[in-house]
Design a protein around this motif. Sequence first.
Motif, PDB file in Angstrom:
ATOM      1  N   GLY A 164       0.816  -1.210   0.000  1.00 30.09           N
ATOM      2  CA  GLY A 164       0.000   0.000   0.000  1.00 30.09           C
ATOM      3  C   GLY A 164       0.846   1.254   0.000  1.00 30.09           C
ATOM      4  O   GLY A 164       0.485   2.267  -0.640  1.00 30.09           O
ATOM      5  N   ARG A 168       0.875   4.411  -2.597  1.00 29.16           N
ATOM      6  CA  ARG A 168       0.804   5.798  -2.133  1.00 29.16           C
ATOM      7  C   ARG A 168       1.921   6.638  -2.729  1.00 29.16           C
ATOM      8  O   ARG A 168       1.698   7.764  -3.205  1.00 29.16           O
ATOM      9  CB  ARG A 168       0.883   5.822  -0.611  1.00 29.16           C
ATOM     10  CG  ARG A 168       0.886   7.216   0.017  1.00 29.16           C
ATOM     11  CD  ARG A 168       1.502   7.174   1.396  1.00 29.16           C
ATOM     12  NE  ARG A 168       2.894   6.730   1.342  1.00 29.16           N
ATOM     13  CZ  ARG A 168       3.582   6.331   2.414  1.00 29.16           C
ATOM     14  NH1 ARG A 168       3.004   6.300   3.608  1.00 29.16           N
ATOM     15  NH2 ARG A 168       4.850   5.967   2.284  1.00 29.16           N
ATOM     16  N   ARG A 171       1.238   7.371  -6.336  1.00 30.25           N
ATOM     17  CA  ARG A 171       0.166   8.365  -6.491  1.00 30.25           C
ATOM     18  C   ARG A 171       0.684   9.762  -6.191  1.00 30.25           C
ATOM     19  O   ARG A 171       0.415  10.710  -6.941  1.00 30.25           O
ATOM     20  CB  ARG A 171      -0.985   8.010  -5.542  1.00 30.25           C
ATOM     21  CG  ARG A 171      -2.113   9.033  -5.539  1.00 30.25           C
ATOM     22  CD  ARG A 171      -3.245   8.575  -4.638  1.00 30.25           C
ATOM     23  NE  ARG A 171      -2.799   8.323  -3.278  1.00 30.25           N
ATOM     24  CZ  ARG A 171      -2.599   9.267  -2.354  1.00 30.25           C
ATOM     25  NH1 ARG A 171      -2.795  10.544  -2.656  1.00 30.25           N
ATOM     26  NH2 ARG A 171      -2.194   8.939  -1.143  1.00 30.25           N
ATOM     27  N   PRO A 178      -5.235   9.139  -8.836  1.00 30.01           N
ATOM     28  CA  PRO A 178      -5.891   8.811  -7.567  1.00 30.01           C
ATOM     29  C   PRO A 178      -7.084   7.876  -7.713  1.00 30.01           C
ATOM     30  O   PRO A 178      -7.318   7.007  -6.868  1.00 30.01           O
ATOM     31  CB  PRO A 178      -6.318  10.183  -7.030  1.00 30.01           C
ATOM     32  CG  PRO A 178      -5.342  11.137  -7.632  1.00 30.01           C
ATOM     33  CD  PRO A 178      -5.033  10.587  -8.996  1.00 30.01           C
ATOM     34  N   THR A 179      -7.846   8.036  -8.802  1.00 33.69           N
ATOM     35  CA  THR A 179      -8.997   7.151  -9.014  1.00 33.69           C
ATOM     36  C   THR A 179      -8.530   5.717  -9.240  1.00 33.69           C
ATOM     37  O   THR A 179      -9.121   4.764  -8.718  1.00 33.69           O
ATOM     38  CB  THR A 179      -9.822   7.631 -10.214  1.00 33.69           C
ATOM     39  OG1 THR A 179     -10.219   8.987 -10.002  1.00 33.69           O
ATOM     40  CG2 THR A 179     -11.043   6.758 -10.406  1.00 33.69           C
ATOM     41  N   ALA A 181      -5.692   4.493  -8.190  1.00 36.64           N
ATOM     42  CA  ALA A 181      -5.131   4.016  -6.927  1.00 36.64           C
ATOM     43  C   ALA A 181      -6.226   3.482  -6.016  1.00 36.64           C
ATOM     44  O   ALA A 181      -6.049   2.459  -5.336  1.00 36.64           O
ATOM     45  CB  ALA A 181      -4.369   5.146  -6.240  1.00 36.64           C
ATOM     46  N   GLN A 182      -7.372   4.146  -6.022  1.00 41.34           N
ATOM     47  CA  GLN A 182      -8.497   3.669  -5.218  1.00 41.34           C
ATOM     48  C   GLN A 182      -8.992   2.316  -5.723  1.00 41.34           C
ATOM     49  O   GLN A 182      -9.337   1.432  -4.930  1.00 41.34           O
ATOM     50  CB  GLN A 182      -9.625   4.692  -5.259  1.00 41.34           C
ATOM     51  CG  GLN A 182     -10.793   4.353  -4.357  1.00 41.34           C
ATOM     52  CD  GLN A 182     -11.840   5.450  -4.340  1.00 41.34           C
ATOM     53  OE1 GLN A 182     -11.713   6.461  -5.033  1.00 41.34           O
ATOM     54  NE2 GLN A 182     -12.883   5.260  -3.554  1.00 41.34           N
ATOM     55  N   ALA A 183      -9.020   2.141  -7.048  1.00 40.95           N
ATOM     56  CA  ALA A 183      -9.440   0.855  -7.608  1.00 40.95           C
ATOM     57  C   ALA A 183      -8.462  -0.248  -7.232  1.00 40.95           C
ATOM     58  O   ALA A 183      -8.866  -1.400  -7.005  1.00 40.95           O
ATOM     59  CB  ALA A 183      -9.557   0.962  -9.121  1.00 40.95           C
ATOM     60  N   GLU A 185      -6.872  -0.466  -4.545  1.00 41.98           N
ATOM     61  CA  GLU A 185      -7.030  -0.796  -3.136  1.00 41.98           C
ATOM     62  C   GLU A 185      -8.025  -1.941  -2.934  1.00 41.98           C
ATOM     63  O   GLU A 185      -8.022  -2.583  -1.883  1.00 41.98           O
ATOM     64  CB  GLU A 185      -7.505   0.435  -2.360  1.00 41.98           C
ATOM     65  CG  GLU A 185      -6.413   1.436  -2.022  1.00 41.98           C
ATOM     66  CD  GLU A 185      -5.454   0.896  -0.972  1.00 41.98           C
ATOM     67  OE1 GLU A 185      -5.866   0.023  -0.184  1.00 41.98           O
ATOM     68  OE2 GLU A 185      -4.296   1.346  -0.939  1.00 41.98           O
ATOM     69  N   ILE A 186      -8.873  -2.196  -3.935  1.00 39.00           N
ATOM     70  CA  ILE A 186      -9.892  -3.240  -3.784  1.00 39.00           C
ATOM     71  C   ILE A 186      -9.252  -4.619  -3.637  1.00 39.00           C
ATOM     72  O   ILE A 186      -9.531  -5.343  -2.661  1.00 39.00           O
ATOM     73  CB  ILE A 186     -10.889  -3.195  -4.954  1.00 39.00           C
ATOM     74  CG1 ILE A 186     -11.671  -1.877  -4.911  1.00 39.00           C
ATOM     75  CG2 ILE A 186     -11.844  -4.390  -4.895  1.00 39.00           C
ATOM     76  CD1 ILE A 186     -12.605  -1.681  -6.080  1.00 39.00           C
TER      77      ILE A 186
END
Length: 304
Positions: A164, A168, A171, A178-179, A181-183, A185-186
């Motif tokens: 993670g 980070r 990013r 960022p979008t 990066a959020q995906a 994280e799943i």
Amino acid sequence: MIVRPRPHWLRMLFVWRGSVLLDIALQLLWTTAFAVLVTVLHGRLFQWKVPLNFVPFSLIGLTLAIFLGFRNGTSYSRYWEARTLWGTLLNETRSLVRQVLTLADAPAEAGKPTLRLIAFVHALRHQLRGTDPSADLARLLPPEDCARLQAARFKPAVLLLMVGEWLRDKRRGGHLDPTLAQAMEIPLGRLTEALGGCERIAGTPIPFTYSVIIHRTIYLYCVLLPFGLVDAIGPMTPVVVAFIAYTFFALEALGAEIEDPFGTSPNDLALDAMSRTIESTLREMIGEPQPMPAESRSDKYMQT
């Protein structure tokens, strides 16, 4: 764990490895010998005839079968859930490495998070078995990562944290939207859930009282059974007692063995083989082919 094609029906009658027969051989021999003694004495104990017949054993046997079915069903549920969680590890690590290679603007640096994911899988295997992961970590990670993990109690969780942190940094450095990066994280979150599931299974055994009740009932049943059969079947009493005792002892031993699916018994999960498979497929994705060794189709073993 033993994985091989189903043998011929005649050969299966004489299979020893993985049959738990070696684990129960002493109890089985003792029970059969006692049945022989009861048969020779015609059901008498110190000149007293034990007044038993097969009727109470039919009722007790039914109850005992229900208890054994519950215990073995619960143990197999734990085993299958553990196997499902390790399947999740394979799928989600593949997904995360694929996203690192295709979504981040630094695919050349994909080796770092990939090796951390491989180290996570090996560290989890060692944590579940209570073994030392140092050799695998030193093989896969740079010295600074190994030094950070040295003092960590839950090394798999720290390795996911390090993956993670890589996301980070990318990013913040503008190499990962960022979008996206959020995906990414799943799958990382699903790996955390799989980690927690494995820790839950390893840290929460079946309540001990179930094992005590079943163990005591089986032994009392098998000890008293010859007295209930000897008048009806005579010399065949030891044979029938041996067969019934084998069934009950083996079911009890198998339930106890697969209750902890992360161990090293023949019927536990092949964590070593699964870890190597995950490492092989992830290395191949980043351009480091690691072919699995060829195995004989006729007699294939994957043993932990």
